[in-house]
Design a protein around this motif. Sequence first.
Motif, PDB file in Angstrom:
ATOM      1  N   THR A 142       0.835  -1.204   0.000  1.00  0.00           N
ATOM      2  CA  THR A 142       0.000   0.000   0.000  1.00  0.00           C
ATOM      3  C   THR A 142       0.868   1.251   0.000  1.00  0.00           C
ATOM      4  OG1 THR A 142      -1.780  -1.169   1.153  1.00  0.00           O
ATOM      5  CG2 THR A 142      -1.822   1.229   1.238  1.00  0.00           C
ATOM      6  N   TYR A 143       1.933   1.231   0.785  1.00  0.00           N
ATOM      7  CA  TYR A 143       2.848   2.375   0.867  1.00  0.00           C
ATOM      8  C   TYR A 143       3.469   2.655  -0.498  1.00  0.00           C
ATOM      9  CZ  TYR A 143       6.258   5.372   3.347  1.00  0.00           C
ATOM     10  OH  TYR A 143       7.004   6.428   3.820  1.00  0.00           O
ATOM     11  N   GLU A 144       3.940   1.605  -1.146  1.00  0.00           N
ATOM     12  CA  GLU A 144       4.583   1.776  -2.454  1.00  0.00           C
ATOM     13  C   GLU A 144       3.595   2.295  -3.494  1.00  0.00           C
ATOM     14  OE1 GLU A 144       7.640  -0.668  -5.360  1.00  0.00           O
ATOM     15  OE2 GLU A 144       6.085  -1.799  -4.294  1.00  0.00           O
ATOM     16  N   ALA A 145       2.353   1.801  -3.437  1.00  0.00           N
ATOM     17  CA  ALA A 145       1.348   2.238  -4.400  1.00  0.00           C
ATOM     18  C   ALA A 145       1.058   3.729  -4.281  1.00  0.00           C
ATOM     19  CB  ALA A 145       0.054   1.445  -4.200  1.00  0.00           C
ATOM     20  N   ASN A 146       1.222   4.283  -3.081  1.00  0.00           N
ATOM     21  CA  ASN A 146       0.866   5.676  -2.851  1.00  0.00           C
ATOM     22  C   ASN A 146       2.046   6.642  -2.851  1.00  0.00           C
ATOM     23  OD1 ASN A 146      -2.195   5.944  -2.142  1.00  0.00           O
ATOM     24  ND2 ASN A 146      -1.520   4.035  -1.190  1.00  0.00           N
ATOM     25  N   PHE A 147       3.234   6.141  -2.540  1.00  0.00           N
ATOM     26  CA  PHE A 147       4.383   7.043  -2.440  1.00  0.00           C
ATOM     27  C   PHE A 147       5.488   6.715  -3.444  1.00  0.00           C
ATOM     28  CE2 PHE A 147       2.375   7.023   1.768  1.00  0.00           C
ATOM     29  CZ  PHE A 147       2.092   8.379   1.897  1.00  0.00           C
ATOM     30  N   GLY A 148       5.303   5.637  -4.190  1.00  0.00           N
ATOM     31  CA  GLY A 148       6.271   5.319  -5.235  1.00  0.00           C
ATOM     32  C   GLY A 148       7.584   4.766  -4.738  1.00  0.00           C
ATOM     33  N   GLU A 149       7.627   4.317  -3.486  1.00  0.00           N
ATOM     34  CA  GLU A 149       8.850   3.703  -2.977  1.00  0.00           C
ATOM     35  C   GLU A 149       8.493   2.576  -2.015  1.00  0.00           C
ATOM     36  OE1 GLU A 149      10.492   5.966   0.864  1.00  0.00           O
ATOM     37  OE2 GLU A 149      10.393   7.291  -0.870  1.00  0.00           O
ATOM     38  N   LEU A 150       9.305   1.533  -2.037  1.00  0.00           N
ATOM     39  CA  LEU A 150       9.105   0.397  -1.150  1.00  0.00           C
ATOM     40  C   LEU A 150       9.894   0.638   0.126  1.00  0.00           C
ATOM     41  CD1 LEU A 150       7.823  -2.493  -1.063  1.00  0.00           C
ATOM     42  CD2 LEU A 150      10.079  -3.347  -1.724  1.00  0.00           C
ATOM     43  N   PRO A 151       9.231   0.690   1.275  1.00  0.00           N
ATOM     44  CA  PRO A 151       9.969   0.925   2.516  1.00  0.00           C
ATOM     45  C   PRO A 151      10.976  -0.184   2.793  1.00  0.00           C
ATOM     46  CG  PRO A 151       7.597   1.180   2.854  1.00  0.00           C
ATOM     47  CD  PRO A 151       7.782   0.561   1.509  1.00  0.00           C
ATOM     48  N   GLU A 152      12.057   0.180   3.465  1.00  0.00           N
ATOM     49  CA  GLU A 152      12.994  -0.825   3.959  1.00  0.00           C
ATOM     50  C   GLU A 152      12.254  -1.740   4.932  1.00  0.00           C
ATOM     51  OE1 GLU A 152      16.202  -1.258   3.095  1.00  0.00           O
ATOM     52  OE2 GLU A 152      16.149   0.415   1.675  1.00  0.00           O
ATOM     53  N   GLY A 153      12.798  -2.940   5.156  1.00  0.00           N
ATOM     54  CA  GLY A 153      12.119  -3.920   5.992  1.00  0.00           C
ATOM     55  C   GLY A 153      12.375  -3.747   7.484  1.00  0.00           C
ATOM     56  N   ASP A 154      12.593  -4.849   8.162  1.00  0.00           N
ATOM     57  CA  ASP A 154      12.731  -4.894   9.612  1.00  0.00           C
ATOM     58  C   ASP A 154      13.761  -3.875  10.103  1.00  0.00           C
ATOM     59  OD1 ASP A 154      13.083  -5.578  12.283  1.00  0.00           O
ATOM     60  OD2 ASP A 154      13.062  -7.731  11.905  1.00  0.00           O
ATOM     61  N   ILE A 155      13.317  -2.944  10.920  1.00  0.00           N
ATOM     62  CA  ILE A 155      14.204  -1.883  11.395  1.00  0.00           C
ATOM     63  C   ILE A 155      15.367  -2.440  12.211  1.00  0.00           C
ATOM     64  CG2 ILE A 155      12.915  -1.456  13.535  1.00  0.00           C
ATOM     65  CD1 ILE A 155      14.604   1.185  11.290  1.00  0.00           C
ATOM     66  N   ARG A 156      15.173  -3.580  12.824  1.00  0.00           N
ATOM     67  CA  ARG A 156      16.236  -4.179  13.650  1.00  0.00           C
ATOM     68  C   ARG A 156      17.435  -4.617  12.807  1.00  0.00           C
ATOM     69  NH1 ARG A 156      12.321  -8.438  16.546  1.00  0.00           N
ATOM     70  NH2 ARG A 156      11.723  -8.546  14.354  1.00  0.00           N
ATOM     71  N   LYS A 157      17.224  -4.762  11.505  1.00  0.00           N
ATOM     72  CA  LYS A 157      18.296  -5.217  10.625  1.00  0.00           C
ATOM     73  C   LYS A 157      18.914  -4.077   9.814  1.00  0.00           C
ATOM     74  CE  LYS A 157      16.082  -9.754  10.167  1.00  0.00           C
ATOM     75  NZ  LYS A 157      15.452 -10.725   9.230  1.00  0.00           N
ATOM     76  N   ILE A 158      18.499  -2.848  10.113  1.00  0.00           N
ATOM     77  CA  ILE A 158      18.986  -1.695   9.353  1.00  0.00           C
ATOM     78  C   ILE A 158      20.082  -0.985  10.134  1.00  0.00           C
ATOM     79  CG2 ILE A 158      18.361   0.554   8.389  1.00  0.00           C
ATOM     80  CD1 ILE A 158      15.539  -0.603   7.924  1.00  0.00           C
ATOM     81  N   ASP A 159      21.236  -0.856   9.521  1.00  0.00           N
ATOM     82  CA  ASP A 159      22.349  -0.134  10.137  1.00  0.00           C
ATOM     83  C   ASP A 159      22.050   1.361  10.038  1.00  0.00           C
ATOM     84  OD1 ASP A 159      24.770   1.039  10.868  1.00  0.00           O
ATOM     85  OD2 ASP A 159      25.987  -0.423   9.782  1.00  0.00           O
ATOM     86  N   ALA A 160      22.103   2.060  11.166  1.00  0.00           N
ATOM     87  CA  ALA A 160      21.801   3.489  11.180  1.00  0.00           C
ATOM     88  C   ALA A 160      22.699   4.274  10.239  1.00  0.00           C
ATOM     89  CB  ALA A 160      21.910   4.037  12.602  1.00  0.00           C
ATOM     90  N   VAL A 161      23.898   3.774   9.992  1.00  0.00           N
ATOM     91  CA  VAL A 161      24.836   4.471   9.100  1.00  0.00           C
ATOM     92  C   VAL A 161      24.259   4.585   7.685  1.00  0.00           C
ATOM     93  CG1 VAL A 161      27.125   4.327   8.027  1.00  0.00           C
ATOM     94  CG2 VAL A 161      26.837   3.773  10.449  1.00  0.00           C
ATOM     95  N   THR A 162      23.427   3.625   7.290  1.00  0.00           N
ATOM     96  CA  THR A 162      22.873   3.625   5.934  1.00  0.00           C
ATOM     97  C   THR A 162      21.679   4.563   5.787  1.00  0.00           C
ATOM     98  OG1 THR A 162      21.328   1.787   6.364  1.00  0.00           O
ATOM     99  CG2 THR A 162      23.588   1.219   5.702  1.00  0.00           C
ATOM    100  N   ILE A 163      21.183   5.100   6.890  1.00  0.00           N
ATOM    101  CA  ILE A 163      20.036   6.017   6.838  1.00  0.00           C
ATOM    102  C   ILE A 163      20.542   7.424   6.509  1.00  0.00           C
ATOM    103  CG2 ILE A 163      18.149   7.052   8.171  1.00  0.00           C
ATOM    104  CD1 ILE A 163      18.058   4.506   9.845  1.00  0.00           C
ATOM    105  N   PRO A 164      19.961   8.093   5.517  1.00  0.00           N
ATOM    106  CA  PRO A 164      20.404   9.460   5.194  1.00  0.00           C
ATOM    107  C   PRO A 164      20.223  10.391   6.394  1.00  0.00           C
ATOM    108  CG  PRO A 164      18.909   8.589   3.511  1.00  0.00           C
ATOM    109  CD  PRO A 164      18.858   7.634   4.653  1.00  0.00           C
ATOM    110  N   ASP A 165      20.993  11.451   6.437  1.00  0.00           N
ATOM    111  CA  ASP A 165      20.798  12.453   7.475  1.00  0.00           C
ATOM    112  C   ASP A 165      19.410  13.056   7.334  1.00  0.00           C
ATOM    113  OD1 ASP A 165      23.335  12.024   8.448  1.00  0.00           O
ATOM    114  OD2 ASP A 165      24.236  13.684   7.324  1.00  0.00           O
TER     115      ASP A 165
END
Length: 344
Positions: free
Chosen positions: A49-72
């Motif tokens: 639903t998010y992708e259909a409305n905003f044109g981007e697929l959100p990243e998955g499980d936040i626990r697996k996302i390195d904060a360094v990869t998140i833009p400022d």
Amino acid sequence: MPDNKTFSDDQKLTFIDLFAGIGGIRLAYEKAGAQCVFSSEWDKFAQKTYEANFGELPEGDIRKIDAVTIPDFDILCAGFPCQPFSIAGVSKKLSLNKPHGFDDETQGTLFYEVLRIIRAKKPSAFFLENVKHLERHDRGRTFAIIKKSIENEGYSFFYKVINANKLVPQNRERIFMVGFRDQDITFNFPEIPDLKPKIIQILEDDVPEKYTLTDHLWNYLQNYAEKHRKKGNGFGFGLVNTESYCRTLSARYYKDGSEILIPQEGKNPRRLTPRECARLQGYPDTFKIPVSDTQAYKQFGNSVAVPLIEILAREVVRTLQPECETEAVAKQAPLSKFGVKPSE
């Protein structure tokens, strides 16, 4: 800690959308003139639903996302799930010289992920949303841990429980938490205008018969309510007065729709359609619903009341840019465009 960031009048604030769901907070912050630079949501149906409305697929499980990869970014936004916090055993851990307190108590909880990203990225502000019970959970100790842990990162902490029923026709109380790295900033939760919304304003004109309750289900709900009435309990279905507002829309609405039933002349009541649920949360009719009815009910039941978030988002943006009335904010459509028509 770096110096607090200052913003020029023409600079667009950026935000990230954590535990994004279907993007209700994003929709509101974009209406307030801010720009989303990152989103995270683990549920595959909400992602669709998010992708259909905003044109981007959100990243998955936040626990697996390195904060360094998140833009400022400037503002961290999160409607994080509230999981129980374990408080017991601190004295025993002290005696055993084991870690205790906030870092130990919240390992594995999803709030810890919010704190981890705040600690790593040091945004100028945060905006958190949760059920109102969070304030009282575990006799207030859960909320005290959340507040203290954020303050320990050098942030101010303001909070308020607000009901969205002045903007959308449902009783929906939520707690909102806002804070700033510049602790000299004072934040005042804005007054909420009363649009006097009514259920009748969000109803569709031509509703398929499949949303009408079967005789079997309607009889069951009536018998269930009568049984509990005799026991002195308040459990039962919610037949709506369409000239007023309804109960809180929940993620379990897909099961039988019993908390919000629309009366129909000459036949059984019906449940809301997914589009009506979207309107009940203040989503515009342009918002796409690419999933099944069951998933849509879950998604809108878990979502936020968009017009309320928009008002709060505008105040956060204004607080960070007190001299700036951005073109996006100045030209925005009135709140009634969010699916709720003005009262006559």
